[in-house]
Design a protein around this motif. Sequence first.
Motif, PDB file in Angstrom:
ATOM      1  N   ARG A   1       0.820  -1.141   0.092  1.00  0.00           N
ATOM      2  CA  ARG A   1       0.000  -0.015   0.037  1.00  0.00           C
ATOM      3  C   ARG A   1       0.829   1.155   0.047  1.00  0.00           C
ATOM      4  N   CYS A   2       0.511   2.186  -0.716  1.00  0.00           N
ATOM      5  CA  CYS A   2       1.225   3.317  -0.882  1.00  0.00           C
ATOM      6  C   CYS A   2       1.131   4.258   0.439  1.00  0.00           C
ATOM      7  N   GLU A   3       2.095   4.681   0.978  1.00  0.00           N
ATOM      8  CA  GLU A   3       2.070   5.576   2.242  1.00  0.00           C
ATOM      9  C   GLU A   3       1.441   7.004   1.795  1.00  0.00           C
ATOM     10  N   GLU A   4       1.741   7.357   0.514  1.00  0.00           N
ATOM     11  CA  GLU A   4       1.061   8.807   0.185  1.00  0.00           C
ATOM     12  C   GLU A   4      -0.350   8.817   0.166  1.00  0.00           C
ATOM     13  N   CYS A   5      -0.591   7.989  -0.744  1.00  0.00           N
ATOM     14  CA  CYS A   5      -2.297   8.060  -1.266  1.00  0.00           C
ATOM     15  C   CYS A   5      -3.028   6.812  -0.982  1.00  0.00           C
ATOM     16  N   GLY A   6      -2.456   5.868  -0.231  1.00  0.00           N
ATOM     17  CA  GLY A   6      -3.332   4.810   0.149  1.00  0.00           C
ATOM     18  C   GLY A   6      -3.677   3.515  -1.100  1.00  0.00           C
TER      19      GLY A   6
ATOM     20  N   VAL B   1       7.403   1.649  -7.421  1.00  0.00           N
ATOM     21  CA  VAL B   1       6.669   2.872  -7.413  1.00  0.00           C
ATOM     22  C   VAL B   1       5.167   2.837  -7.344  1.00  0.00           C
ATOM     23  N   CYS B   2       4.276   3.689  -6.601  1.00  0.00           N
ATOM     24  CA  CYS B   2       2.909   3.961  -6.482  1.00  0.00           C
ATOM     25  C   CYS B   2       2.402   4.060  -7.951  1.00  0.00           C
ATOM     26  N   ARG B   3       1.449   3.263  -8.371  1.00  0.00           N
ATOM     27  CA  ARG B   3       0.848   3.324  -9.836  1.00  0.00           C
ATOM     28  C   ARG B   3       0.087   4.752 -10.053  1.00  0.00           C
ATOM     29  N   LYS B   4      -0.515   5.100  -8.848  1.00  0.00           N
ATOM     30  CA  LYS B   4      -1.390   6.160  -8.523  1.00  0.00           C
ATOM     31  C   LYS B   4      -0.801   7.493  -8.550  1.00  0.00           C
ATOM     32  N   CYS B   5       0.149   7.569  -7.723  1.00  0.00           N
ATOM     33  CA  CYS B   5       0.553   8.865  -7.338  1.00  0.00           C
ATOM     34  C   CYS B   5       2.187   9.176  -7.744  1.00  0.00           C
ATOM     35  N   GLY B   6       2.660   7.874  -7.836  1.00  0.00           N
ATOM     36  CA  GLY B   6       4.084   7.899  -8.392  1.00  0.00           C
ATOM     37  C   GLY B   6       4.981   8.174  -6.798  1.00  0.00           C
TER      38      GLY B   6
END
Lengths: 384, 138
Positions: free
Chosen positions: B25-30, B39-44
């Motif tokens: 899980r991305c810590e920036e955007c969830g 790399v998070c596919r949604k927010c990078g």
Amino acid sequence: MKKVLIAGYGLTKVEEHWDRSLENLMAESSLKALEYAGLSRVDAVYVANVYGEVLQEQAVLGSVLAEELGMSGVQAYRIEAGAASGIAAVKMAANAIQSGEANVVLVTGVEKLSDGTAEEHLALTAMEEREEYTGQMGVHQAASAALLYRLYLSRYGARQDGIAQFAVISHENAVGVSHAQYPFKVGLDTVMKSPYLSEPLHRLEATAVADGSAAIILCSEDFAAKLDPPKARLAACSLATDYVTPFDREDPLHFQALARATHSALEMAGVSREQIGFLELHDSFSIVAALSLESSGFFPRGKAGEAALAGKLSLNGELPINTFGGLKARGHPVGATAIYQLAEAYLQLTHQAGKNQLDNAKHAMVQSLAGLGCAAAVCILEEA
Amino acid sequence: MLEFGIRIPRYWRGKPFRYRLEGFRCEECGEFHFSPRLVCRKCGGKRLRRDKLSERGRLICYTVVKSASPSFEAYTPYIVGLIQTEDGTMIVGQLTDCDPEELHEGMDVEATIRRLQTDGESRLIAYGYKFRPAIQRP
Ligand SMILES: [Zn+2]
């Protein structure tokens, strides 16, 4: 930007060619295209193919085709972007012409699915999704398409026969088409009564195992002046991607990649949706055709089926689709499919479409999808 | 043609998600990803931590698969559903311990572990999550 023109085409019939090899099929369509344009050599060769290394255990299809054509030495590539491979290859070919590196190129799409069984074919379609996720769960493309179909019917309260009508339209248009796999009419009742592949998706709302190869010749404006055949202009070619699994997207019922590719292609060609005379859609499943029409902005969401039932998408309607039978009835030899679509749009725009000829169509849009929209590619062709 | 089947190292790599619904899980955007990402596919974003989806969720829609790839053909017909887990993530998976007639859209389901496929060549049995109608708790 430098103009790119289509100056030739070659097609094999789409069917299960038990007695012919992948190599032989792509050589046939390529030779037909070269002969049509009066050429013996080109500056580059692009092969669009998806499953060669799995089904035929053959890579290096660029070198193979060059050798089959007696053209070894020429630069040649194999391009893969799932079922959108054909337009991806055309895009690379157009780039080579626009950069000035090539004046005339051959783009050949080929696929030979009959070297595998129907069950293996289902496994192949899972390659256009995340194999390590949906593939391992036994969720192949038809199952995912069925889930999208369910979501669609329940969200919009749409009638299923409107969606199934897409198969009827494609079959109607394939009648008398010599290269079509299924050149006969199929009634709406027959489609709706065919067995479920995966409910609510009927067997006759999906494509079947197909072999085929299609080729086109692309060239620069200067070079085109030396060639006799009629030409059509490749006014735009655009490709965009999206998350591979549709259910990971913000809205699984909106093909965002197709929306993007359509928008940028229209901008590139400098035309509006109203100027598009007809559409060649990616009807791998009836529901995918409906979602494509809506995602690309030609009809409001949930309304594509109504348009199909009202006759708006038939050859004599306001926006004809799949004028030679589409994926459903012309057939869907995956890597070759978009090249068939482009060749058919070329035939329309150069008034060689025979009984399916549309009057007054000046612009055509060809749409192609990888899987369920993980990549979308759009070309706009225009009368030269 | 090349054999389809289970390749053992790849099977092992996929175990955390398939067995335990464990991903990143991305810590920036969830945003949740089923596999390890750089790399998070949604927010990078580049800070991703191991996380587990809730094992309970709601059935959004389902279908019955009548014909399948060679690895799954022996199990047809089987039910495949789209599930929204309690944390809001949409995932697909098979449904088990029930007939299609017992299912309805919106019903509560929970994850369990079941056999997914048996590889013809290696006889390796692949296990993974499936969803079943939730046992009602007070
Ligand atoms: Zn993020």
